[in-house]
Design an enzyme around this catalytic site. Structure first.
Site, short mmCIF file in Angstrom:
data_model
loop_
_atom_site.label_atom_id
_atom_site.label_comp_id
_atom_site.label_asym_id
_atom_site.label_seq_id
_atom_site.Cartn_x
_atom_site.Cartn_y
_atom_site.Cartn_z
N LYS A 1 91.23 75.77 1.05
CA LYS A 1 91.50 74.73 2.05
C LYS A 1 92.82 75.03 2.72
O LYS A 1 93.78 75.36 2.03
CB LYS A 1 91.56 73.36 1.36
N ARG B 1 61.00 49.22 14.12
CA ARG B 1 60.18 50.06 13.25
C ARG B 1 61.00 51.13 12.52
O ARG B 1 60.51 51.80 11.62
CB ARG B 1 59.04 50.71 14.08
C1 UD1 Z 1 57.41 51.79 26.19
C2 UD1 Z 1 56.48 51.44 27.36
C3 UD1 Z 1 55.16 52.18 27.17
C4 UD1 Z 1 55.39 53.67 27.04
C5 UD1 Z 1 56.41 53.96 25.93
C6 UD1 Z 1 56.79 55.42 25.99
C7 UD1 Z 1 57.06 49.15 27.98
C8 UD1 Z 1 56.69 47.74 27.91
N1 UD1 Z 1 56.26 50.02 27.38
O1 UD1 Z 1 56.80 51.26 25.02
O2 UD1 Z 1 54.28 51.93 28.29
O3 UD1 Z 1 54.17 54.32 26.77
O4 UD1 Z 1 57.61 53.19 26.11
O5 UD1 Z 1 57.65 55.77 24.95
O6 UD1 Z 1 58.06 49.48 28.61
N2 UD1 Z 1 64.51 48.51 25.43
C9 UD1 Z 1 65.58 47.77 25.94
N3 UD1 Z 1 65.48 46.44 26.00
C10 UD1 Z 1 64.35 45.76 25.63
C11 UD1 Z 1 63.27 46.51 25.14
C12 UD1 Z 1 63.38 47.89 25.05
O7 UD1 Z 1 66.61 48.34 26.28
O8 UD1 Z 1 64.35 44.53 25.75
C13 UD1 Z 1 64.65 49.97 25.33
C14 UD1 Z 1 64.49 50.47 23.92
O9 UD1 Z 1 65.77 50.52 23.27
C15 UD1 Z 1 63.90 51.86 24.11
C16 UD1 Z 1 63.12 51.73 25.40
O10 UD1 Z 1 63.61 50.57 26.06
O11 UD1 Z 1 64.90 52.83 24.25
C17 UD1 Z 1 61.61 51.58 25.15
O12 UD1 Z 1 61.38 50.42 24.36
P1 UD1 Z 1 60.30 50.39 23.19
O13 UD1 Z 1 60.32 49.05 22.60
O14 UD1 Z 1 60.47 51.55 22.31
O15 UD1 Z 1 58.97 50.54 24.07
P2 UD1 Z 1 57.58 51.12 23.59
O16 UD1 Z 1 56.86 50.11 22.81
O17 UD1 Z 1 57.75 52.46 23.00
CA CA Z 2 59.51 53.63 22.33
#
Ligand code: UD1
Ligand code: CA
Length: 467
Positions: free
Chosen positions: A354, A17
């Protein structure tokens, strides 16, 4: 003995996003990469190990964090969800004991107090898992905390939530404490049977609960702490909150910000009491400003040290410089790397400096370039003076000793020295050293040609006429 603390930070996601070619966690929040904010919080826990799960453009992240000692990286490829991400750390943490604190690379505002509370509660209740939650006005986009009476029963992601669950305003922050015991065995049981076909770490909560294990929650009082950044609007919003906190801190310490809404101060900047900052000012990096200074509108100062009672007039750009007490700079001055303005010295409009030392009490008030110069005390640099420091191959030094006077529109061709109290006449090109107390002139004698204008027949139309 207190149990060990191991920190894992999830940062492998692409951050779809954000619509960016860079990993999301490298985007800057108030001047500092998001991930650095998270790492500073992690460090406050004095963990035994800190592991970052990287994936999308992992090499950029590893390079950006190269100067942080003791970090361990594991690569998650492909990125199949937050539970899958945690599983990648198993080889590094298989024999570890104690608590695992899981932080999200995109949640940079969590307070250290909340982290301490998370660890304390998790330890006191001997919980299998403890989740940081918040009750918010608008829970959109977050996982919802489903309760069974007082107890947490599980977490439902927005995309999988029915209309009833969507009404829930208690959200999952994505920050947890886990008992390391059999953590990875339980994580392995998480399935990807959901709308996004991803392995959701929050599913761990329901699994633990079904087995009758203790799951605790810590609910933050200030929901701003757990704001996650998923797009550029949230990036700007979180940056604004960080700046507001920094500005409030400065004002509490005696700094006047005429318009905090347009004052951009990076986290590590220090400002002394009674300094006044006008609107539309950016103070960045490792800038340190003393007491009783005044910074006028439109100024940008980066990695620069200012003494006390320094005035910076409008629209200056100052980077990697130092300005001693009681000096004045601007308007419209450009101080670059290693420009050093002495005590009580004055640098005026359209002056660029500078790698130059301008000694105490010296003045360069108008339209000058001072590069690779060493200027002593009480020197006057006339309007339009240029140090010609570059011969096309190397940079050479111009030395101007104490008390010298450089007349307007002079060029000093380096390497060259103008010794103490010497005088350079207006419009002089200095190619050779000027001895102490001497006058140097190079311009030819002026000739006036009588009646020239009339002879050319130009007087009627005027010299400035365009015809
Ligand atoms: C996640 C939580 C959600 C919470 C929210 C809070 C899950 C499924 N959902 O959602 O319940 O309310 O955070 O901000 O966990 N990441 C990885 N590997 C992956 C996927 C994600 O390292 O395969 C990391 C991302 O880089 C990020 C973090 O995990 O730093 C959270 O991932 P993101 O996809 O942003 O989760 P949300 O949809 O925000
Ligand atoms: Ca997130």
């Amino acid at each position: 003995m207190a149990p060990d603390i191991h920190v894992v930070i999830l940062a492998a996601g692409k951050g779809t996003r954000m619509k960016s070619a860079r990993p999301k966690v490298l985007h800057r929040v108030a001047g500092i990469p998001m991930i650095e904010h998270v790492l500073d919080r992690a460090a406050a826990l004095a963990p035994k190990t800190t592991t970052i799960v990287v994936g999308y453009r992992a090499e950029l992240l590893q390079t950006a964090l190269a100067d942080r000692p003791g970090l361990r990286f594991v690569v998650q490829e492909p990125q199949l969800g937050t539970a899958h991400a945690l599983l990648m750390t198993e080889p590094l943490l298989r024999t570890a004991t104690g608590h695992l604190i899981l932080l999200s690379g995109d949640v940079p505002l969590l307070s250290i107090e909340t982290l301490d509370q998370l660890v304390a509660r998790h330890a006191a209740r001997q919980a299998a898992a403890t989740v940081v939650t918040a009750v918010v006005e608008n829970p959109q986009g977050y996982g919802r905390v489903v309760r069974d009476g007082e107890q947490i029963a599980g977490i439902v992601e927005e995309k999988d939530a029915g209309s009833e669950d969507r009404e829930i305003r208690e959200i999952n922050s994505g920050i947890y404490a886990f008992a390391l015991d059999d953590l990875f065995d339980v994580v392995r049981r998480i399935a990807a049977a959901n709308a996004q076909q991803e392995y959701y770490l929050p599913d761990l909560i329901a699994i633990h609960r079904r087995q009758g294990r203790v799951v605790e929650t810590v609910t933050v009082a200030n929901p701003n702490e757990i704001l996650g950044i998923n797009n550029r609007i949230e990036l700007a919003e979180v940056s604004r909150i960080v700046r507001q906190m920094k500005n409030a801190e400065l004002m509490a310490a005696g700094v006047t910000l005429e318009d905090p809404a347009t004052t951009y101060v990076d986290r590590d900047v220090e400002i002394g009491a009674d300094t006044i900052v006008h609107p539309n000012v950016s103070l960045e990096g490792r800038t340190r400003i003393g007491v009783d200074c005044e910074i006028h509108s439109g100024v940008r100062i980066i990695d620069t040290r200012l003494g006390d009672r320094v005035t910076v007039l409008n629209h200056c750009v100052i980077r990697g410089a130092s300005i001693e007490s009681d000096a004045s700079v601007g308007p419209f001055a450009h101080l670059r790397k290693d420009a050093s303005v002495g005590a009580r010295a004055k640098v005026g409009n359209f002056v660029e400096m500078k790698s130059t030392i301008l000694g105490p009490g010296s003045k360069a008030m108008h339209l000058s370039y001072l590069g690779d110069a060493v200027v002593g005390a009480n020197v006057n640099i006339g309007a339009g003076t240029i140090t010609c420091n570059y011969d096309g191959t190397t940079k050479q030094t111009t030395t101007i000793e104490d008390g010298a006077f450089i007349g307007s529109d002079s060029q000093l061709i380096a390497p060259v020295t103008v010794a103490r109290d010497a005088y350079v006449g207006t419009g002089t090109t200095i190619r050779e050293n000027v001895p102490a107390g001497a006058l140097a002139v190079s311009a030819g004698k002026q000739r006036n040609i009588e009646g020239w204008v009339e002879k050319k027949g130009r007087s009627k139309k005027g010299v400035g006429s365009r015809e």
